[in-house]
Design a protein around this motif. Structure first.
Motif, PDB file in Angstrom:
ATOM      1  N   UNK A  81       2.918 -31.175  41.684  1.00 28.43           N
ATOM      2  CA  UNK A  81       2.520 -31.140  43.096  1.00 28.43           C
ATOM      3  C   UNK A  81       1.557 -32.276  43.421  1.00 28.43           C
ATOM      4  N   UNK A  82       0.649 -32.541  42.493  1.00 32.29           N
ATOM      5  CA  UNK A  82      -0.310 -33.618  42.692  1.00 32.29           C
ATOM      6  C   UNK A  82       0.398 -34.965  42.811  1.00 32.29           C
ATOM      7  N   UNK A  87       2.309 -39.584  45.803  1.00 32.02           N
ATOM      8  CA  UNK A  87       3.350 -40.599  45.999  1.00 32.02           C
ATOM      9  C   UNK A  87       4.282 -40.294  47.174  1.00 32.02           C
ATOM     10  N   UNK A  88       4.002 -39.198  47.881  1.00 33.57           N
ATOM     11  CA  UNK A  88       4.740 -38.808  49.094  1.00 33.57           C
ATOM     12  C   UNK A  88       6.245 -38.641  48.811  1.00 33.57           C
ATOM     13  N   UNK A  89       6.551 -38.075  47.677  1.00 28.59           N
ATOM     14  CA  UNK A  89       7.944 -37.952  47.241  1.00 28.59           C
ATOM     15  C   UNK A  89       8.773 -37.027  48.143  1.00 28.59           C
ATOM     16  N   UNK A  90       8.278 -35.860  48.540  1.00 26.29           N
ATOM     17  CA  UNK A  90       9.111 -35.011  49.407  1.00 26.29           C
ATOM     18  C   UNK A  90       9.452 -35.684  50.742  1.00 26.29           C
ATOM     19  N   UNK A 109      -0.560 -43.405  46.363  1.00 24.44           N
ATOM     20  CA  UNK A 109      -1.733 -43.828  45.582  1.00 24.44           C
ATOM     21  C   UNK A 109      -1.502 -43.464  44.121  1.00 24.44           C
ATOM     22  N   UNK A 110      -2.163 -44.226  43.238  1.00 20.57           N
ATOM     23  CA  UNK A 110      -2.046 -43.972  41.803  1.00 20.57           C
ATOM     24  C   UNK A 110      -3.023 -42.891  41.358  1.00 20.57           C
ATOM     25  N   UNK A 111      -2.701 -42.271  40.229  1.00 26.47           N
ATOM     26  CA  UNK A 111      -3.592 -41.310  39.603  1.00 26.47           C
ATOM     27  C   UNK A 111      -4.674 -42.003  38.773  1.00 26.47           C
ATOM     28  N   UNK A 112      -4.339 -43.137  38.215  1.00 29.18           N
ATOM     29  CA  UNK A 112      -5.242 -43.855  37.322  1.00 29.18           C
ATOM     30  C   UNK A 112      -6.576 -44.158  38.004  1.00 29.18           C
ATOM     31  N   UNK A 169     -14.949 -35.763  44.020  1.00 31.41           N
ATOM     32  CA  UNK A 169     -13.518 -35.773  43.722  1.00 31.41           C
ATOM     33  C   UNK A 169     -12.683 -36.520  44.755  1.00 31.41           C
ATOM     34  N   UNK A 170     -11.676 -37.257  44.243  1.00 35.56           N
ATOM     35  CA  UNK A 170     -10.634 -37.820  45.105  1.00 35.56           C
ATOM     36  C   UNK A 170      -9.544 -36.774  45.347  1.00 35.56           C
ATOM     37  N   UNK A 171      -9.306 -35.945  44.327  1.00 37.70           N
ATOM     38  CA  UNK A 171      -8.342 -34.853  44.416  1.00 37.70           C
ATOM     39  C   UNK A 171      -9.019 -33.589  43.913  1.00 37.70           C
TER      40      UNK A 171
END
Length: 502
Positions: A81-82, A87-90, A109-112, A169-171
């Motif tokens: 889900x994250x 990455x706005x996949x849906x 956006x990247x997770x890194x 936190x960013x997420x």
């Protein structure tokens, strides 16, 4: 059973010893009252907010869940889900299926190097942390019951307050149970103090994230995206605003919906219920000491010891008890002491109350009778490598005390009663005699038992000093009639006689 309603046909439950439920079945006070033979409610999953725990505890009914079976499934779903949100996949999928090519307008956006804030570091929270670390994320965690040493091993920076986590936190992802304390944990105020563009994930329980506050944050742009698997009301209403938002990823409570997880929780709940009904072990109970197999190997012998010590103390105390002090010293302190203390309370109450007493309701029964339970511990050991001492404070101002230990790995022994050292295995029928240390006192006791055909299997003696108060444990075969005890109490130099059945 499953369904978004209270159980129907509750009259049938009167014949059941156990009930297996999923998340949408409501086990209410009426359902539990109808379960005259009900001993266990097993939740095939984690959350038990659909069960009236207070009523179940009052009735001595074990409520258990299966927290391990879907741990990996839920952790993987959280990461999925994250990533889908970031990455706005849906949204990209929808545009492709609509015949469009939105390559330039869809940017993620990247997770890194992002900071992930995890509220709740239980099994699932820790698994999420392990997977997030593989993406090179910085991890901040909040859990008031998690140690800093354990957090460091998982590369988690532990904070002391949810506010500190939200600000960093960013997420944000939540992995706590749904309780009055965690309802609305991420609310309007905390969203306001979060970073601009924060993203929020909830794969735990609906309501931990305040949906209206989240909706407002999404509309204002303060929250860049959300990924939700659970909701305050399920199913989610067809016209709910979340359904129309491109920056919100929604799934219909699927975190545990993998083939492996469903098989795991079904197998786990069946095994746990079978074990509980056999009386062998209670695992993953939410209203009783919860013991896994490895922990049971360590604390099981201590539980057996403390329960039998409690039974001893119940006979020794005789009068009303206002307070039970449980003191631990030595190596026993390396274990989870809660089930050991509960076992002592159960043993204390069993001979004294008419209602059923078990590991679920023992502390509740004690509290309802005005008995305070106090637990202390020290790693310092004196005469024994491990020692448990129970002290009962009586309403008349007196006190009674008993100490016990384990010989070897699993052999319970009583080693001290009211300050007199004497060793006995708490098994079978034991006549405990307190007497003046004078010649012939015990000989008269033995003769009286022989006259009534009571066979002595073993004797253990102790005294404070020569000529003072002495204590004798007489282990006998079979039952001892009250008339025999009455005659023993009438003998010269006998202070007290108690029959203790372990």
């Amino acid at each position: 059973m499953d369904g978004a309603r209270s159980l129907g046909g509750v009259e049938q439950i009167g014949d059941f010893s156990a009930l297996v439920i999923r998340s949408r079945t409501q086990v209410t006070r009426d359902v539990l009252a109808a379960g005259k033979k009900l001993k266990v409610v097993g939740r095939a999953g984690v959350g038990v907010d659909n069960v009236d725990l207070d009523e179940a505890t009052h009735r001595g009914i074990i409520v258990m869940n299966t927290p391990d079976g879907n741990t990996l499934s839920t952790a993987e779903h959280t990461i999925s889900m994250m990533l889908a949100m970031a990455r706005r996949i849906p949204f990209a999928d929808r545009t492709m299926k609509a015949g469009r090519w939105e390559k330039k307008s869809i940017t993620g956006v990247e997770m890194f190097d992002k900071t992930l804030g995890i509220c709740g570091l239980g099994r699932i929270g820790r698994e999420v942390a392990r997977r997030a670390a593989a993406f090179g994320m910085k991890i901040v965690g909040y859990d008031p019951f998690f140690s800093k040493d354990a957090a460091e091993k998982l590369q988690i920076e532990l904070v002391d307050d949810v506010d500190d986590l939200v600000k960093a936190a960013d997420i944000i992802t939540v992995h706590t149970p749904m309780t009055p304390e965690t309802k609305g944990l991420i609310d309007k105020r905390r969203i306001e103090i979060a970073k601009p563009g924060v993203m929020i994930v909830n794969c735990a329980r609906g309501g931990i994230v305040d949906e209206q506050a989240l909706l407002d944050g999404l509309k204002s742009g303060k929250v860049a995206g959300a990924a939700l698997d659970v909701f305050e009301t399920e199913p989610l209403a067809e016209d709910h605003p979340f359904r129309a938002m491109d920056n919100v990823v929604l799934t219909p409570h699927l975190a545990a919906s993998t083939t492996e997880a469903q098989e795991n929780v079904a197998r786990d709940v069946a095994r746990q219920i079978a074990d509980a009904l056999r009386g062998t072990v209670v695992r993953n109970a939410v209203n009783a000491p919860s013991i896994d197999s490895q922990t049971l190997k360590r604390v099981g012998p201590y539980m057996k010891l403390s329960e039998r010590m409690g039974r001893f103390l119940a006979h020794v105390a005789r009068t009303r008890i206002s307070r039970l002090e449980v003191a631990y010293s030595g190596l026993v302190c390396d274990n989870n002491l809660d089930p050991i203390t509960t076992a002592a309370v159960k043993g204390l109450l069993d001979p004294r109350v008419s209602e059923p007493v078990n590991f679920v309701n023992a502390r509740h029964r004690a509290k309802s009778r005005g008995i305070d339970i106090v637990e202390t511990q020290t790693s310092e050991a004196k005469d024994y490598t491990s020692l448990i001492t129970l002290k009962a404070l009586l309403e008349d101002g007196g006190e009674r005390m008993i100490s016990g230990t384990l010989f070897g790995l699993d052999k319970p022994r009583i080693v001290n009663v009211n300050g007199i050292e004497a060793e006995v295995a708490p098994e079978g029928s034991i006549i405990m005699v307190t007497n003046e240390d004078k010649p012939g006192a015990l000989g008269a006791v033995a003769s009286k038992l022989g006259a009534h055909q009571v066979n002595i299997a073993e004797m253990a003696l102790g005294r404070v000093h020569a000529g003072g108060r002495a204590l004798t444990f007489i282990c006998v075969d079979g039952d001892v009639k009250e008339q025999v005890l009455t005659e023993l109490r009438a003998l010269p130099n006998i202070v007290s006689v108690d029959l203790i059945v372990c």
